[in-house]
Design a protein around this motif. Structure first.
Motif, PDB file in Angstrom:
ATOM      1  N   ARG A 153       0.827  -1.199   0.000  1.00  0.00           N
ATOM      2  CA  ARG A 153       0.000   0.000   0.000  1.00  0.00           C
ATOM      3  C   ARG A 153       0.863   1.252   0.000  1.00  0.00           C
ATOM      4  NH1 ARG A 153      -1.948   0.909   4.464  1.00  0.00           N
ATOM      5  NH2 ARG A 153      -1.640  -1.021   5.652  1.00  0.00           N
ATOM      6  N   SER A 196      -0.811  -3.745  -1.881  1.00  0.00           N
ATOM      7  CA  SER A 196      -1.620  -2.766  -2.595  1.00  0.00           C
ATOM      8  C   SER A 196      -2.724  -3.483  -3.360  1.00  0.00           C
ATOM      9  CB  SER A 196      -0.737  -2.001  -3.578  1.00  0.00           C
ATOM     10  OG  SER A 196      -0.177  -2.910  -4.503  1.00  0.00           O
ATOM     11  N   ASP A 197      -3.738  -2.747  -3.758  1.00  0.00           N
ATOM     12  CA  ASP A 197      -4.838  -3.341  -4.517  1.00  0.00           C
ATOM     13  C   ASP A 197      -4.314  -3.961  -5.805  1.00  0.00           C
ATOM     14  OD1 ASP A 197      -6.609  -2.611  -2.596  1.00  0.00           O
ATOM     15  OD2 ASP A 197      -7.217  -0.747  -3.592  1.00  0.00           O
TER      16      ASP A 197
ATOM     17  N   ARG B 153     -12.377  -3.833   6.055  1.00  0.00           N
ATOM     18  CA  ARG B 153     -12.262  -4.442   4.740  1.00  0.00           C
ATOM     19  C   ARG B 153     -13.198  -5.648   4.616  1.00  0.00           C
ATOM     20  NH1 ARG B 153      -8.089  -7.147   4.284  1.00  0.00           N
ATOM     21  NH2 ARG B 153      -6.828  -6.545   6.094  1.00  0.00           N
ATOM     22  N   ARG B 192      -5.230   1.615   9.388  1.00  0.00           N
ATOM     23  CA  ARG B 192      -5.179   1.705   7.918  1.00  0.00           C
ATOM     24  C   ARG B 192      -5.204   0.314   7.300  1.00  0.00           C
ATOM     25  NH1 ARG B 192      -1.590   5.899   8.802  1.00  0.00           N
ATOM     26  NH2 ARG B 192       0.255   4.570   8.607  1.00  0.00           N
ATOM     27  N   SER B 196     -11.931  -0.296   5.723  1.00  0.00           N
ATOM     28  CA  SER B 196     -12.279  -0.324   4.304  1.00  0.00           C
ATOM     29  C   SER B 196     -11.935   1.021   3.666  1.00  0.00           C
ATOM     30  CB  SER B 196     -13.778  -0.595   4.162  1.00  0.00           C
ATOM     31  OG  SER B 196     -14.509   0.454   4.772  1.00  0.00           O
ATOM     32  N   ASP B 197     -11.848   1.034   2.333  1.00  0.00           N
ATOM     33  CA  ASP B 197     -11.545   2.285   1.637  1.00  0.00           C
ATOM     34  C   ASP B 197     -12.599   3.339   1.950  1.00  0.00           C
ATOM     35  OD1 ASP B 197      -9.315   1.167   0.596  1.00  0.00           O
ATOM     36  OD2 ASP B 197     -10.260   0.575  -1.308  1.00  0.00           O
ATOM     37  N   ARG B 198     -13.841   2.880   2.036  1.00  0.00           N
ATOM     38  CA  ARG B 198     -14.908   3.821   2.344  1.00  0.00           C
ATOM     39  C   ARG B 198     -14.653   4.504   3.692  1.00  0.00           C
ATOM     40  NH1 ARG B 198     -19.771   3.221   5.059  1.00  0.00           N
ATOM     41  NH2 ARG B 198     -19.637   0.961   5.117  1.00  0.00           N
ATOM     42  N   LYS B 200     -11.803   4.852   5.117  1.00  0.00           N
ATOM     43  CA  LYS B 200     -10.643   5.735   4.981  1.00  0.00           C
ATOM     44  C   LYS B 200     -11.046   7.108   4.468  1.00  0.00           C
ATOM     45  CE  LYS B 200      -6.972   2.305   4.321  1.00  0.00           C
ATOM     46  NZ  LYS B 200      -5.877   1.791   3.460  1.00  0.00           N
ATOM     47  N   GLU B 201     -11.992   7.130   3.522  1.00  0.00           N
ATOM     48  CA  GLU B 201     -12.435   8.405   2.959  1.00  0.00           C
ATOM     49  C   GLU B 201     -13.080   9.292   4.011  1.00  0.00           C
ATOM     50  OE1 GLU B 201     -15.009   7.565  -0.345  1.00  0.00           O
ATOM     51  OE2 GLU B 201     -13.480   6.229  -1.240  1.00  0.00           O
TER      52      GLU B 201
END
Lengths: 205, 205, 205, 205
Positions: A153, A196-197, B153, B192, B196-198, B200-201
């Motif tokens: 990441r 990372s993704d 995640r 981190r 989830s990415d959501r 994180k936003e």
DNA sequence: CATGAATGAGTATTCATTCAT
DNA sequence: AATGAATGAATACTCATTCAT
């Protein structure tokens, strides 16, 4: 230090045998169960002879610490880091740990005992702390390289991530995840957590 | 003499004082440095009096184990888990650990000593293992809830992730990350690694 | 003496119970295994309470000695000596011993323990020696009467013969001739050894 | 300090000295007064040295038991039984006992202490019981031979008579017939009690 | 009378270390 | 180099006895 830089003296098969006996005894009974007489018995010598080679118990413990450090460094250096991609390097580190747990678990147990003892015994701390720092540094270096080349990441903090990697290994020791599948499951999660993704798309983590 | 408090105390009070003295002694010198006479001295009683209240050293160690379990459970239960969002629950868990490290570090040190001793002492294992299992379960439950509601995640394995969370705490103990900033940095990375990415936003992890 | 001539004080059911507990404990474990705490436990009182009634262990042992003497004298006096023919009197003595061995063997065991202890403990000897002297005297008196009336051998020395009689009883204790037949066989021989030929003709010894 | 003899003795010599010290201590204070530290003092060694040679107090007591058995057997075997007439053989036995009482009274005292202890201590009983059985058997054998050749009464039961003989010895111990004349008087009576009329005519019993 | 708590003086045993050979 | 013997300083545990309530 009372010992020459790297190895024991030539004649000292005895010292090696003593260190080995001490280590196995520490594994079985912990530091608090370590008795010089029992070490001598296992080596097959008289206590007086043991004291001829190693003057005091403190010196004996330092001998063990030294032997641990030697083994640890030898193992750390065994695999070349140069050239390999970071993910593979990390995989190697993790595999090494797994192998040690399987083939030579006493190494980890003695290390844990010594780490704990280092808290109350400065002469042990002198050996243990550098080993730990070296361990952390190695992992952090791998993570840093992996961030740089996009394997891990982008927002991964190598210094902190290294503690996460190491932490999983510690937890597997403390919680006795001796079952290989259980260990695999923990390691897989660790990798998912740091790659990372892009890497996820291309590998099966 | 160190007898300021008072003579003739009820057994329960004495036992509490004995457990406390034993714990602080374990912190200072480890299990191997634990001496009944020294405990008695710290409590301000005669060794015979110590043995009047606690018959054997083994019983003493079990008393310490019990007192540890009591404290651990009390702490685990202090904060309500119901209702709060998973991220916050995890945050609380981590904060609790941090606070313990800051305000009551001996709790963790004694726990570590007991965990190690549990390897060679079944009577201790009986106390330690359930505590560890409970700890892991609590974290895993939080992670599971977080995966369910999208906080963490989707591919997070709660069982394995719990070892990652716990591993960071263990590492912070073993590597003595006593500096709050260092601990923060490790914890931030941990979050981190699992949110989830959501999430994180919307948050500042 | 700290005790009134014959019996314990009226209220002293306690003392009696203590003496009884002490005696049974001496039977089970010997003098060396006698613990005040255990006596108190058996009586159902606190050690402090025990010490309220009996100030020291030495006093306790004297109490036991006194209680032994009381029992011994009571038993010795139970059967009337006057009027009966010597052989019958001796028979009674022997039977009494046999009965004691069967019904109350602890009396003999405690006596043996005390006799041994008397060697190193003057305060016990003061009780034991008179009892022994009395015992010997009683037997010697019977033998003397028997010699006089022709029941026993004319050349029998009553003083020495009494040791022979007593010796058989001692031997039956020491060699544990608990089997009644074995004891009978020894006693029969004893009688054959001391009765006169005339008596042999008229009786079935 | 009491170290005149010499430092650094071979284990066997030390063991002998330890057994001797233990025996004399048992004589003086009984089993209950036996203290390892005092034994060490008498031998002139450190307690740790005592434990180097004899690991536990139990082992020490067994050592004493063994040494008693050795002495007892040596004494029992000293005089030849073959060939001598029964009366003389019995006389020797009795004289031996008398001599032991005079020259080595501690042997008998320790034996008595051990016999008593054997009741509560199986490891001692293993030594004592065979010695007693052997003693009884020896005497019974002599009596049997004497009955066969007409020295002793035809109606003498050797098995029972042996207890009578032994009983007189026991009584002389218990009643402390230390005066030689007193002992003689008892023994004379014993002989009168068992020899045949024919023997009486030809000897001065 | 009774008791929970306390204690001084032991008591066997352990252990790292040293000494004489 | 090696070892049997020796030891000082602990170490957990015990026990009769005392004290405060």
């Amino acid at each position: 230090m009372t010992h020459p830089p790297s190895k024991y003296q030539p004649t000292d098969d005895r010292k090696r045998a003593i260190a080995a006996a001490a280590r196995s005894l520490i594994v079985e009974k912990g530091f608090e169960g370590l008795r010089t007489r029992e070490i001598a018995d296992r080596v097959g010598i008289n206590i007086a002879t043991l004291h001829y080679h190693i003057p005091t118990k403190e010196a004996l413990i330092e001998l063990v610490a030294q032997s641990m450090k030697d083994d640890f460094m030898a193992q750390s250096m065994r695999h070349p880091r140069t050239g390999l991609p970071p993910l593979e390097q990390l995989q190697i580190k993790v595999d090494q740990h797994r192998e040690t747990r399987r083939d030579n678990p006493e190494l980890l147990l003695v290390m844990e005992e010594m780490g704990r003892r280092a808290r109350h015994d400065e002469s042990i701390a002198r050996y243990i702390n550098p080993m730990r720092a070296f361990w952390h540094q190695q992992v952090a270096d791998i993570l840093e390289a992996g961030v740089a080349d996009g394997t891990f990441r982008a927002d991964l903090d190598p210094w902190a991530g290294a503690y996460m990697v190491i932490g999983v290994m510690l937890a597997s020791s403390v919680f006795r995840l001796d079952d290989p599948e259980a260990l695999d499951r923990a390691v897989s999660e660790l990798l998912r957590a740091i790659v990372s993704d892009r890497t996820k798309e291309h590998s099966n983590v």
